[in-house]
Design a protein around this motif. Structure first.
Motif, short mmCIF file in Angstrom:
data_model
loop_
_atom_site.label_atom_id
_atom_site.label_comp_id
_atom_site.label_asym_id
_atom_site.label_seq_id
_atom_site.Cartn_x
_atom_site.Cartn_y
_atom_site.Cartn_z
N TRP A 136 -62.63 39.16 13.99
CA TRP A 136 -61.97 37.86 14.13
C TRP A 136 -62.98 36.70 14.09
CZ3 TRP A 136 -62.86 35.04 18.76
CH2 TRP A 136 -62.17 33.84 18.88
N SER A 137 -64.14 36.90 14.71
CA SER A 137 -65.08 35.78 14.91
C SER A 137 -66.05 35.59 13.76
CB SER A 137 -65.87 35.99 16.20
OG SER A 137 -66.65 37.18 16.14
N THR A 138 -66.34 36.65 12.98
CA THR A 138 -67.31 36.52 11.91
C THR A 138 -66.77 35.62 10.80
OG1 THR A 138 -68.17 38.74 12.38
CG2 THR A 138 -68.74 37.78 10.25
N PHE A 139 -67.50 34.56 10.51
CA PHE A 139 -67.11 33.59 9.48
C PHE A 139 -65.78 32.90 9.78
CE2 PHE A 139 -69.67 36.24 6.27
CZ PHE A 139 -70.80 35.46 6.49
N HIS A 140 -65.41 32.83 11.06
CA HIS A 140 -64.19 32.10 11.40
C HIS A 140 -64.37 30.64 10.98
CE1 HIS A 140 -60.72 30.54 13.41
NE2 HIS A 140 -60.45 31.67 14.03
N PRO A 141 -63.59 30.15 10.03
CA PRO A 141 -63.85 28.82 9.45
C PRO A 141 -63.71 27.68 10.46
CG PRO A 141 -61.71 29.65 8.74
CD PRO A 141 -62.39 30.79 9.45
N GLU A 142 -62.91 27.87 11.47
CA GLU A 142 -62.68 26.79 12.43
C GLU A 142 -63.79 26.66 13.45
OE1 GLU A 142 -59.06 25.35 15.44
OE2 GLU A 142 -58.78 27.05 14.09
N PHE A 143 -64.57 27.76 13.63
CA PHE A 143 -65.55 27.77 14.72
C PHE A 143 -66.98 27.96 14.22
CE2 PHE A 143 -61.67 29.80 16.79
CZ PHE A 143 -61.15 28.57 17.18
N ALA A 144 -67.26 27.50 13.02
CA ALA A 144 -68.60 27.61 12.46
C ALA A 144 -69.54 26.55 13.01
CB ALA A 144 -68.55 27.52 10.94
N TYR A 145 -68.99 25.44 13.50
CA TYR A 145 -69.81 24.36 14.05
C TYR A 145 -69.24 23.93 15.40
CZ TYR A 145 -71.84 24.17 9.38
OH TYR A 145 -72.47 24.49 8.22
N LEU A 146 -69.40 24.79 16.38
CA LEU A 146 -68.97 24.50 17.73
C LEU A 146 -69.93 23.50 18.39
CD1 LEU A 146 -68.17 28.17 18.82
CD2 LEU A 146 -66.49 26.36 18.43
N PRO A 147 -69.57 22.93 19.54
CA PRO A 147 -70.52 22.05 20.23
C PRO A 147 -71.85 22.75 20.53
CG PRO A 147 -68.33 21.76 21.14
CD PRO A 147 -68.24 22.92 20.18
#
Length: 550
Positions: free
Chosen positions: A152-163
């Protein structure tokens, strides 16, 4: 173990080709340092104090023997003949050449490994209990759930640039060996009275500059909603997390600022849009992953073999010491898990040579069905060793320098690379670790002290987890000089706690003597069967402080 399907392999191979082109253009001067930075960190490549560093992902700490063998080959060919296992169960190469990194990534891909998302402001490697799948106190095997999180998390487009970076830890056992309370998100899987799998979700834990214990956000989450609930947490963090100050950008700061009740309300509000959506897990989806984590075809171990093992343990003092500290009970009678100590004064804690990696891979094939685990304490584990093979394994490990019977003792300290490698470090960690190991190498004394966790970090980023060490050591910079701050009373596990600072910091050469004084207080004040942590919690900081600063 999980094996890549065609989609996984294609994804990793394409990423290698993509980064090879990016590296080529960077070396030709067509990409600036500033432009190259986000590209390299997404592939685990750092620029450290003296050389590049490549961090290789070991998902939830599981390694096949052929993967470890390949890591040894890579370390010999592209580095200086060793690798460093971290507290996040990854492997770091400290001296690769920039131009060789694409070839290293290609070699990794050939054995279903990569360095994706081991750096950057994204979801990092998920970690778990090193004894998952074999622990006697386990209610739910966390490995399939870790794999689902990985996918689920690998290359998740929404969470590639988190704080900031985001770390998840998972356990399914009664005894938390994954330190879930000091992670951005901690997950504990359990079963209700009907035998159904449920999840307790914690958020807002973490170490670093502002250490915090996580808070329970959801106590009783049905397993079907694991990914949608995680997505809701990440969305709230992504939207409201601080981006103006990297020191205040972690989710723990957001949870603290909002309060856990308001944070929970926002997560539930976001979850309302995701619940029962496409990412809701099904029996079929979980079964498809779970079938990768089947037990090996273990032979039955008879009562005579078990009795012979116990007799040898009673008759051979050296073997008994190894068993007491390095051998862990297994859910199957006649089998044990054996921890290989990577803590010797000849090497930095967590370091292992190329030759040792190859030899350990051979031992895994011979004694443990070709499987290993990396521990958060920077050791390795063979998970399925028959008791009638433990003596031979012990002898073979001794030849490799990996049979130190000190797991769980003061000598089994955690240590980050510190100022010898890391550009962020304020002070060196490794010389302090070596000095402590040299000062306290008498086994009888170590065993008399009992379980004791000592953790060393070279800076406030806390890669050595000093905040949760029973004794924590932090390197600090005072006007260009290296000093070391001591804290007491930290712990991980079910009753995690953060250490309290003892007082003013010390010169490096004074640290072993300070530790000696702390231990003298413990030995003088303890009651029968009390550990160092027990005694500290009973008598408090004052007696230790008075002795050290007298």
């Amino acid at each position: 173990m999980y094996r890549y399907d065609t989609h996984d392999q294609t994804l990793v191979d394409e990423r290698v080709a993509q980064f090879r082109d990016q590296m080529r253009r960077y070396l030709e001067g067509k990409i600036s340092d500033e432009e190259f930075l986000p590209l390299r960190v997404q592939n685990g490549l750092y620029i450290q104090r003296y050389a590049p560093m490549l961090r290789i992902a070991i998902p939830y700490g599981m390694l096949a023997s052929y993967q470890l063998r390949k890591l040894g080959e890579i370390a010999a060919r592209y580095d200086r003949g060793y690798g460093h296992f971290t507290t996040r169960t990854n492997l770091q190469l400290n001296w690769p050449k920039l131009e060789d990194v694409p070839d290293i990534l290609a070699d990794l891909a050939s054995v279903q490994m990569h360095a994706i998302q081991t750096s950057g402001n994204d979801i990092r490697n998920t970690s778990t209990d090193q004894f998952s799948g074999i622990a006697a106190d386990e209610q739910v095997d966390p490995r399939p759930w870790c794999e689902l999180i990985r996918q689920w998390s690998t290359f998740h487009p929404e969470f590639a640039y988190l704080p900031r970076k985001f770390k998840i830890a998972v356990t399914g056992a009664e005894d938390d060996r994954a330190a879930i309370q000091v992670h951005d998100v901690g997950l504990r899987f359990w079963r209700d009275d009907a035998g159904e799998v449920r999840v307790s979700v914690l958020a807002g834990g973490g170490l670093g500059r502002t250490p915090m214990i996580g808070s329970v956000v959801c106590e009783d989450l049905p397993w079907q909603h694991l990914l949608t609930y995680l997505e809701a947490i990440l969305r709230v963090y992504n939207q409201f997390g601080r981006r103006d100050n990297k020191f205040k950008a972690r989710i723990k700061i957001l949870v603290k600022a909002l309060g856990v009740d308001e944070f929970r309300r926002r997560v539930e509000e976001e979850w309302a849009h995701l619940k029962d959506g496409p990412q809701t897990l099904t029996d079929e989806a979980v079964a498809a992953v779970t079938e990768h984590f089947v037990d090996p075809e273990r032979r039955e171990i008879g009562a005579e073999a078990i009795e012979a093992y116990e007799a040898l343990r009673a008759d051979n003092r050296a073997f008994a010491r190894f068993v007491t500290n390095n051998v862990t009970d297994h859910k199957v009678a006649g089998y044990k898990a054996v921890t290989l100590s990577l803590k010797r004064r000849e090497h930095s804690p967590g370091d292992v040579t190329s030759e040792q990696m190859g030899a350990i891979a051979d031992l895994a094939d011979e004694f443990s069905y070709g499987e290993l685990r990396v521990t958060h304490e920077q050791n390795l584990v063979l998970t399925d060793v028959p008791v009638d093979h433990i003596e031979e394994l012990w002898q073979r490990l001794d030849e490799l320098g990996l049979a130190n019977p000190t797991v769980g003792t003061l000598a089994d300290l955690i240590c980050c690379p510190g100022g010898d490698y890391c550009g962020l470090a304020n002070a060196k960690s490794i010389p302090v670790a070596h000095a402590i190991q040299e000062r306290f190498e008498d086994l009888d004394f170590l065993y008399d002290l009992g379980p004791l966790e000592l953790n060393i970090s070279g800076c406030m980023n806390a890669c050595g987890h000093h905040h949760v060490g029973n004794i924590g050591i932090l390197g600090v910079d005072k006007k260009g000089e290296e000093y070391y701050q001591i804290s007491l009373g930290g712990s991980q596990g079910n009753a995690s706690s953060l250490g309290k600072i003892l007082g003013p910091s010390f010169y490096r050469e004074d640290v072993p003597g300070v530790i000696d004084k702390l231990l003298q207080v413990y030995v003088g004040e303890r009651t029968p069967d009390e550990t160092f942590l027990d005694t500290y919690r009973r008598i408090g900081l004052k007696p230790f402080k008075e002795r050290v600063y007298a």
